[in-house]
Design an enzyme around this catalytic site. Sequence first.
Site, mmCIF file in Angstrom:
data_model
loop_
_atom_site.group_PDB
_atom_site.id
_atom_site.type_symbol
_atom_site.label_atom_id
_atom_site.label_comp_id
_atom_site.label_asym_id
_atom_site.label_seq_id
_atom_site.Cartn_x
_atom_site.Cartn_y
_atom_site.Cartn_z
ATOM 1 C CB SER A 223 11.018 -6.937 6.662
ATOM 2 O OG SER A 223 10.393 -7.602 7.746
ATOM 3 C CG HIS A 251 9.803 -5.480 3.124
ATOM 4 N ND1 HIS A 251 10.136 -4.206 3.546
ATOM 5 C CD2 HIS A 251 8.969 -5.974 4.074
ATOM 6 C CE1 HIS A 251 9.550 -3.947 4.692
ATOM 7 N NE2 HIS A 251 8.827 -5.008 5.038
ATOM 8 C CE LYS A 283 6.490 -2.985 3.993
ATOM 9 N NZ LYS A 283 5.040 -2.960 4.235
#
Length: 439
Positions: A223, A251, A283
């Site tokens: 990230s 992610h 996310k």
Amino acid sequence: MTQGFGLSAAARAALLQRLSRRRGEEAGAPPPETPGRDLATLPGLREIEMVREAGAALGLENPYFRPHEGVAGGRSVIEGRDCLNFASYNYLGLNGDPRIAAAAKAAIDRHGVSASASRLASGERPVHGALEAALAAHYGADACLCFVSGHATNVTVIGQILGPRDLILHDQLIHNSVAEGARLSGARRIAFPHNDWQAAGRELAAQRARHGRALLVVEGHYSMDGDAPDLARFAALARQHDALLMVDEAHALGVLGATGRGSFEHCGVPPDAVDIWMGTLSKTLSACGGYIAARQPLVDLLRHAAPGFVYSVGLAPPLAAAALESLRVLQAEPWRVARLQANAALFLRLAREAGFDTGGSAGLGIVPVILGSSVAAARLAAALFAAGINVQPILFPVVPEGSARLRFFLSAEHTEPELRATVAALAAARDGAAPARVA
């Protein structure tokens, strides 16, 4: 030599003196506490105050904790102003999608807002099992277990499955949650240079025989840097040295791979080459929580023994329903992934053409613009916010001084004109000009 927030040692000392004088001059201040009760001396607090004071002295507004007044997608309303938004993990634009909102509302109508207690103690809701079955199928795993927090997932799982006789080998840029889980476990912890599978192999060769179990941990998409590991190499190392391989996909899901399945699709690796898939619901899946997808014995152990699951309230039903519907949309609409990746690739190319250091970013969903000092990063973030662009600076001590950056999270919702305008504004701010307001 610079220290904290890009200030010289002398400037830093002056700021600390100023803080001390200010405390002493505060009118009506209560008498000092005894050492054991003095909360002002808690570890780290003085550094936080120093950074805050440095920002004020430089005329920089605190960029953190700004309230968003609506859905934070490719755009957001912050402090009453419409802004381009590059500070949210809404990669595929699903947070706010009417279908996801409808699924969450239906779960509230059926089950209420909260699971109300631990799933082990008081039972669970059908949506928990449905979400876990869908995630297990996504990874081709035997089973899956969901937790109420992504951070707590790594902490409680690593803390549960390893002990003082064991070894944890991880990338030096691994997320804090993995480091905290390792600390809780008491296992020997060794960090290897970022994405360096050869260094990891040397450490495993040297250390493996001295320990009971060994766990090798990498992230699917880092990230801070926006890059990815050579997953095939790490999978081969784990097999060669009788170690378990754990991949944090926080992610990567919805971002990596032609259809967003994650790092195994991106790297062309069969999902069963990884022993423990960890991910988050907060996310791409537009909810909150974490999950582990793995072989049945591990999931059975966690379900009955992991403190962060057994002694924690279950995942809220509307969050589980939102995550499940988001996963369905991800799988049904791969055009969202293609648009995200095209946006990220364009932004990366434009930033590099403008002369910015973007590190090793692969241009898939995260592009850092590395500026060096924290002061430079904070100033550019402030200039961009004044122009209607919200991007967060990542400052010392989150990253080492000298590598402070602006971190751009791209979304499928961004448009090409918005991306071009953002890079133009970034270049103007760097060159000392006031960026034009982005409509």
